[in-house]
Design an enzyme around this catalytic site. Structure first.
Site, PDB file in Angstrom:
ATOM      1  N   SER A  64       0.833  -1.216   0.000  1.00  0.00           N
ATOM      2  CA  SER A  64       0.000   0.000   0.000  1.00  0.00           C
ATOM      3  C   SER A  64       0.864   1.260   0.000  1.00  0.00           C
ATOM      4  CB  SER A  64      -0.899   0.017   1.238  1.00  0.00           C
ATOM      5  OG  SER A  64      -1.676  -1.157   1.279  1.00  0.00           O
TER       6      SER A  64
HETATM    7  N1  SAM Z   1      -0.022  -5.133   4.257  1.00  0.00           N
HETATM    8  C1  SAM Z   1       0.661  -5.438   3.029  1.00  0.00           C
HETATM    9  C2  SAM Z   1       2.018  -4.807   2.934  1.00  0.00           C
HETATM   10  O1  SAM Z   1       2.430  -4.095   3.879  1.00  0.00           O
HETATM   11  O2  SAM Z   1       2.703  -5.054   1.936  1.00  0.00           O
HETATM   12  C3  SAM Z   1      -0.175  -5.114   1.812  1.00  0.00           C
HETATM   13  C4  SAM Z   1      -1.355  -5.992   1.729  1.00  0.00           C
HETATM   14  S1  SAM Z   1      -2.031  -6.232   0.125  1.00  0.00           S
HETATM   15  C5  SAM Z   1      -2.843  -4.703  -0.139  1.00  0.00           C
HETATM   16  C6  SAM Z   1      -3.318  -7.399   0.572  1.00  0.00           C
HETATM   17  C7  SAM Z   1      -2.804  -8.787   0.878  1.00  0.00           C
HETATM   18  O3  SAM Z   1      -3.860  -9.537   1.448  1.00  0.00           O
HETATM   19  C8  SAM Z   1      -2.352  -9.547  -0.349  1.00  0.00           C
HETATM   20  O4  SAM Z   1      -1.034  -9.988  -0.194  1.00  0.00           O
HETATM   21  C9  SAM Z   1      -3.326 -10.732  -0.416  1.00  0.00           C
HETATM   22  O5  SAM Z   1      -2.762 -11.923  -0.928  1.00  0.00           O
HETATM   23  C10 SAM Z   1      -3.707 -10.878   1.036  1.00  0.00           C
HETATM   24  N2  SAM Z   1      -4.965 -11.594   1.302  1.00  0.00           N
HETATM   25  C11 SAM Z   1      -6.140 -11.562   0.605  1.00  0.00           C
HETATM   26  N3  SAM Z   1      -7.052 -12.354   1.199  1.00  0.00           N
HETATM   27  C12 SAM Z   1      -6.458 -12.895   2.292  1.00  0.00           C
HETATM   28  C13 SAM Z   1      -6.894 -13.778   3.316  1.00  0.00           C
HETATM   29  N4  SAM Z   1      -8.130 -14.296   3.338  1.00  0.00           N
HETATM   30  N5  SAM Z   1      -6.015 -14.124   4.280  1.00  0.00           N
HETATM   31  C14 SAM Z   1      -4.748 -13.637   4.291  1.00  0.00           C
HETATM   32  N6  SAM Z   1      -4.279 -12.785   3.342  1.00  0.00           N
HETATM   33  C15 SAM Z   1      -5.132 -12.405   2.361  1.00  0.00           C
END
Ligand code: SAM
Length: 234
Positions: A64
């Site tokens: 993000s």
């Molecule tokens: N917080 C992260 C960073 O600092 O880089 C960015 C997060 S990114 C916007 C969203 C993440 O959520 C992705 O890597 C995606 O694979 C993960 N995601 C989506 N659904 C999920 C779930 N049910 N459980 C765990 N992770 C999930």
């Protein structure tokens, strides 16, 4: 402080984030200054580490933008010693920022809290572990592979929960994994845009408020967008 073009850009970004009102507290400013975002972005995008924009991290996912990371961190209002769950590890950067707040570098380890962060894409979780190791946070952050829409009951309850993917609703199991007096920040809405919600578990019940319109990648899994398939980029 060592001088490099990146540290000059970081200081410039800190000034901008403060002027814009995203960055408000000393503890979040300190964490933002200490955690090297360049260690969490792909090698070929390091020069953009302190541009205020999201960057691709593979598998159709993103790290993000700094403004949203600091804004959500301010809303979470975590402090030293707390147990935190992050859902959506991605690059591991947000988890490191949270770790620098609950377990500050240089503070006695007996006062350290801990961050558990859960990622559904195994390859990203492995990469995040390596990023956290390089940046010096693997002693304060535990990365788990799994469906974070169900939370991580094994270490519950948590003082704080941050969800960094867009959910159709506030995931019910996560509310149950907060301590009474605990707080969660979660983007809730459809697949196009969402509202950032602050949810508090109080003795008298759940209180929530909407604070900002945002755009996140979808939360998959049982309490997210169940049938959403991630497109497999590298
Ligand atoms: N917080 C992260 C960073 O600092 O880089 C960015 C997060 S990114 C916007 C969203 C993440 O959520 C992705 O890597 C995606 O694979 C993960 N995601 C989506 N659904 C999920 C779930 N049910 N459980 C765990 N992770 C999930």
């Amino acid at each position: 402080m060592e001088y490099s073009p990146l540290s000059a850009e970081k200081e410039r970004l800190i000034r901008l984030l403060k002027e814009a009102g995203f960055l408000r507290s000393e503890s979040v400013e300190r964490a933002f200054r200490l955690v090297p975002r360049e260690e969490f972005v792909p090698e070929d995008l390091r020069s953009l580490a302190y541009a205020d924009r999201p960057l691709p991290i593979g598998f159709g996912q993103t790290i993000s933008a700094p403004s949203i990371v600091v804004y959500m961190t301010e809303l979470l209002d975590a402090s030293r010693g707390m147990k935190v769950l992050e859902v959506g590890t991605g690059s591991g950067y947000q988890a490191a920022v949270l770790a620098e707040i609950v377990a500050p570098t240089g503070a006695p380890r007996t006062e350290w809290g801990h961050v558990w962060t859960i990622e559904i894409i195994e390859e990203l979780a492995e990469r995040a572990k390596r990023n956290l190791e390089r940046a010096g946070y693997s002693d304060r952050v535990t990365v788990i592979v799994g469906d974070g829409s169900k939370g991580y009951p094994r270490e519950a309850p948590y003082h704080r929960i941050m969800v960094t993917a867009a959910s159709p609703d506030v995931p019910r199991p996560l509310v149950g994994q907060l301590v009474v007096g605990g707080r969660m920040v979660v983007p809730v809405g459809d697949l196009v845009s969402q509202t950032l919600m602050v949810v508090e578990r109080r003795p008298e019940g759940i209180k929530s408020k909407s604070v900002l319109d945002v755009v996140f990648v979808p939360l998959r899994g049982e309490y997210g967008w169940k049938n959403y398939e991630t497109r497999m980029f590298t």
